[in-house]
Design a protein around this motif. Sequence first.
Motif, PDB file in Angstrom:
ATOM      1  N   SER B 256      26.554  54.098  27.509  1.00 49.72           N
ATOM      2  CA  SER B 256      27.790  53.650  28.325  1.00 49.72           C
ATOM      3  C   SER B 256      28.252  52.459  28.172  1.00 49.72           C
ATOM      4  CB  SER B 256      27.066  53.642  29.965  1.00 49.72           C
ATOM      5  OG  SER B 256      26.754  55.028  30.266  1.00 49.72           O
ATOM      6  N   MET B 326      25.633  52.401  36.824  1.00 53.74           N
ATOM      7  CA  MET B 326      25.188  53.761  36.530  1.00 53.74           C
ATOM      8  C   MET B 326      24.608  54.217  37.786  1.00 53.74           C
ATOM      9  SD  MET B 326      25.551  54.426  33.339  1.00 53.74           S
ATOM     10  CE  MET B 326      24.564  55.782  33.449  1.00 53.74           C
ATOM     11  N   GLY B 329      21.309  56.572  38.993  1.00 51.85           N
ATOM     12  CA  GLY B 329      20.667  57.381  38.085  1.00 51.85           C
ATOM     13  C   GLY B 329      19.544  57.343  37.731  1.00 51.85           C
ATOM     14  N   SER B 330      19.007  56.162  37.261  1.00 50.04           N
ATOM     15  CA  SER B 330      17.768  55.933  36.784  1.00 50.04           C
ATOM     16  C   SER B 330      16.461  56.514  37.683  1.00 50.04           C
ATOM     17  CB  SER B 330      17.317  54.490  36.197  1.00 50.04           C
ATOM     18  OG  SER B 330      17.429  53.460  37.446  1.00 50.04           O
ATOM     19  N   ASN B 333      16.283  60.266  37.477  1.00 51.42           N
ATOM     20  CA  ASN B 333      15.781  60.502  36.244  1.00 51.42           C
ATOM     21  C   ASN B 333      14.074  60.563  36.718  1.00 51.42           C
ATOM     22  OD1 ASN B 333      14.112  60.120  33.702  1.00 51.42           O
ATOM     23  ND2 ASN B 333      16.246  59.738  32.810  1.00 51.42           N
ATOM     24  N   VAL B 465      23.091  66.275  34.491  1.00 47.54           N
ATOM     25  CA  VAL B 465      23.862  65.296  34.908  1.00 47.54           C
ATOM     26  C   VAL B 465      23.913  64.947  36.403  1.00 47.54           C
ATOM     27  CG1 VAL B 465      26.265  66.523  35.229  1.00 47.54           C
ATOM     28  CG2 VAL B 465      26.322  64.444  34.422  1.00 47.54           C
ATOM     29  N   LEU B 468      22.467  61.795  38.129  1.00 50.41           N
ATOM     30  CA  LEU B 468      23.395  60.490  38.213  1.00 50.41           C
ATOM     31  C   LEU B 468      23.857  60.167  39.505  1.00 50.41           C
ATOM     32  CD1 LEU B 468      25.098  60.504  34.566  1.00 50.41           C
ATOM     33  CD2 LEU B 468      23.236  59.440  35.186  1.00 50.41           C
ATOM     34  N   TRP B 469      24.164  61.437  40.435  1.00 47.03           N
ATOM     35  CA  TRP B 469      24.758  61.118  41.662  1.00 47.03           C
ATOM     36  C   TRP B 469      24.263  61.720  42.758  1.00 47.03           C
ATOM     37  CZ3 TRP B 469      25.838  65.761  43.757  1.00 47.03           C
ATOM     38  CH2 TRP B 469      26.008  67.022  42.744  1.00 47.03           C
TER      39      TRP B 469
END
Lengths: 158, 807
Positions: B256, B326, B329-330, B333, B465, B468-469
């Motif tokens: 990114s 970001m 997001g982590s 994950n 994806v 991430l949100w």
Amino acid sequence: MTISVTINGEPIAATVEPRLLVCDFLRDHLGLTGTHIGCEHGVCGACTVLVDGRTARSCLMFAAQLDGAEVETVEGLLLPDGELSPLQASFRDNHGLQCGFCTPGMLMTATELLRQDGRLDREGVREAISGNLCRCTGYETIVDAILTAGRDQAEETA
Amino acid sequence: MMSSDRRNFRWIGQNLKRPEDIRLVSGRGRFVDDVKLPRMAHAAVLASPHAHARIVSINLDAARALPGVYLAVGGREFADSVGPMPTLSSPPVVQHCMAVDRVRHVGEPVAAIVAASRYIAEDALALIEVDYELLPAVVDPVEAIAATGDAVLHPDRGSNVVHNSRHVWGPLDEAFASAAHVVRRRFRWPRVSPQPIETSGAVVDYDRAEKKFTVHSNMSQQSVIGARLARALGVEPFQINFHINDVGGSFGGKSSLYHVPLIAAGLARLAGRPVKYVEDRLEHMANGNQHASDRIYDAALAVAADGTFTGLCLKVIDDYGAYFMMNTGSHGNALAQATGPYRIPALEYDLTAVLTNKTQQAPYRGFGGEVGNFVLERLVDAAAQETGIDRIALRRQNFIDKAEFPYRIPNGNIYDSGDYHRVLDRALSHIDLDAWEARRVSARAEGKRIGIGVATVNERSVLSVTELWFLDDKPAFPQTSSPESVRIRINADGMAVVTIFAPHWGNSPETVAKQLTAEYLQIDPDHIAVNYASTENGLISKGPVGSRYTVMLAGAIAGATATLKTKIIRFGAHMLGVADDEVEVHDESVSVIGDPSRRQSFADIARAAHSFRLSFPGGEDFRSGLSAEHTYDHPYTTMPKADRSDLGVFYPIVGHACHIVVVEIDERTNQTRIVKYIAVHDAGTIVNPRIVEGQIRGGIAQGIGTALYEIYRYGEDGQLLTASLADYAIPTAHEIPDIVVDHVETPSPFTEFGIKGCGEGGRLACMPAVAAAIDDAFRGEGLFVAELPVTPSHLHALRSVAGPSPE
Ligand code: FES
Ligand code: FES
């Protein structure tokens, strides 16, 4: 100032600013972009070249210091017929590189090592490359690559 | 063509040599700093020396007057032509690539010079005068939470807390109320970063007549990021063309990468020349969008009397640094495999994201999942100590069994397949534990401690994806797809050319594209070439993030080759004078079933298809040429529920790993040395074992760095104290041992060939194994590693509070 230097066997005369670093001289002035710059403070070893047969960090040396010297860079390693040299081929065969950014420095350090007499072993190779950082491989396959390439010159004792 | 039978594969599973290597070992790589354009100028950037300050004024007069300087510009003026950087935060935490009026961390760009050479540009930097008014530096994340007034970094957000949420999935209260043991620990995860040997850079040309940017950069995700950068530059996406370079390592950090191409692009437009901006190492360390998770955990595991895990609580404070690009997001994950390889029916996740005056976070190999793995594995080791159950038996007892897949974890994510017992068995087969126990005793006499650590972790792969949100109430970019594409053509000479749209950044995309295409078309890999297209010639691609690229490429190549094969058969059958279903494909030819002497080679068919249209019937079926493109969507994802009581399926391709580590610690110096390392991974079907092993070893090397050596330290005033590679110690060849790598393959039922991702696995597994080995070296003394890195001074401190030696 003006210098005369031999780069990969080719004699070159150049006018350089006193503060020009060897890495920038090679990359920007001569277009030899195989020598990489990773840190510019002498830690990573990516910029390693051979000056009169000895490894040198081209980010810590001025081009002016090259007057009269013989310089070898990664671009000089290919065999005359364009084939990979045994050392280069060994890096490929042993997966001794991933991104390839540290590789030119590793290859030049290994070139110096392989020219020295004496037996190569894993510890010795690790010692020799301990000034070259690689963030991709974990080093083991680089050690494999150098030992394999050195098999003709030194008995492997690992 | 989904198959799990390896014996049917001809090219998959082979150690094909990498085509990437030939240019790379010859000094002919194409890295961003190698790009040189006519009239190109060089940029240098002035970095903030302060952690937090108002910029009162910037005087550029002396810099501008220096001969050779083309342009000098400060952040406020630069912002007139380059808008804020893309961010996933919502409402946005506004970030400019060059600070406007206020700096929020040491190293943040303040002004830039464009000059005839980098030397002159740096001379000019020294002539810039900036007047700062210092603001309080916020360094401690806990203090940052309650900070007010000038200690709030972004006054428009009202607080340094940019996210706070609590989620519970499954019967949590019951689990903890009825637990025989509640194992609680506090953990401190260190701020580290990828530090690839190549820094970030960009060379950008701006065509004033066409109003188009041409960008050479070592970032990734060009086709996704392009549109976002276009918005910041005030142009349409078609006005930016990104070329694809070799990348000297990323490990997530360059995925990114916004600030570097934006600075170069903005400067190129202002200066009216192509501009090269390549960070030096100090800039990369202080401003590379490179720092990773920086977390405090209060964690608890509920355990029944018989050792069964029943619930897991994770309360996390994460120090994001000065911006929030970001979003969370982590943590999405980490949630993908929050309960690890174990049956744990209840989960709580309580997250506070806080901003401080440090470099902001960006992805780093593991992207937060590695932190979750560390915390869970440490809790399991603590549970073994508290219950008195052997740590390996305790793991086995709680493993999800191979018959239970696909397995749904409490928050909704699915694990596709696995055989955790088999991975553990395989790892144990590589070590003689009794011999090491004997060595433990003899080592004591030499002033050495021997310890053995075991970690069994999951290895989620193939990023989609939504992670991430989905923790955000009102996400800024709630996108739901992240496809990957290829284009394949067979030239008139029969050579196949595969075009891909994401860079080589240390993975091996050309190699795997060759192997996969060879497998699908049954062509010799020597008859396949792979190249890259810039975005203006490209198709949609997210590229290699979240251990996804091989799986996604396989899907795209499957689609494109299926189309090609149909057409090859059609042309071939016509040439042979038989129906399509009377021929078969093998050895680069089409032959009549039952009569292999009647055959047409691919080369002949390709030539006919390219140049002999009149030999074939009219109509669409025999349109000239052999080319196909295919865009492949993630094989299995679903939407989160609106109330997030179910996060949906977001990371279902889940591998597994067992690492066993033996350390030797010098009693006197507290130096830890790794003397044996075993890593067994299950990454599904393996395309190229040597490459997979390279990824695993490389990930472990970075994991050892995190476990033992690396950390960004900040002073109380927010100064970065570890700002060079001399202070931030990434491991050398001395610190990384030879590693035994072995595999178990349980193919994924969801992907082509059953492949799983493997790019992050080494680092997802290493740190808890090393920590456990250090505990074990002091067995019976109550020593417990809850904070990394375990430097000699840290270990000294741990030993001074641990109990006396029982031996
Ligand atoms: S660039 Fe010279 S040692 Fe790193
Ligand atoms: S191969 Fe990437 S740094 Fe060594």
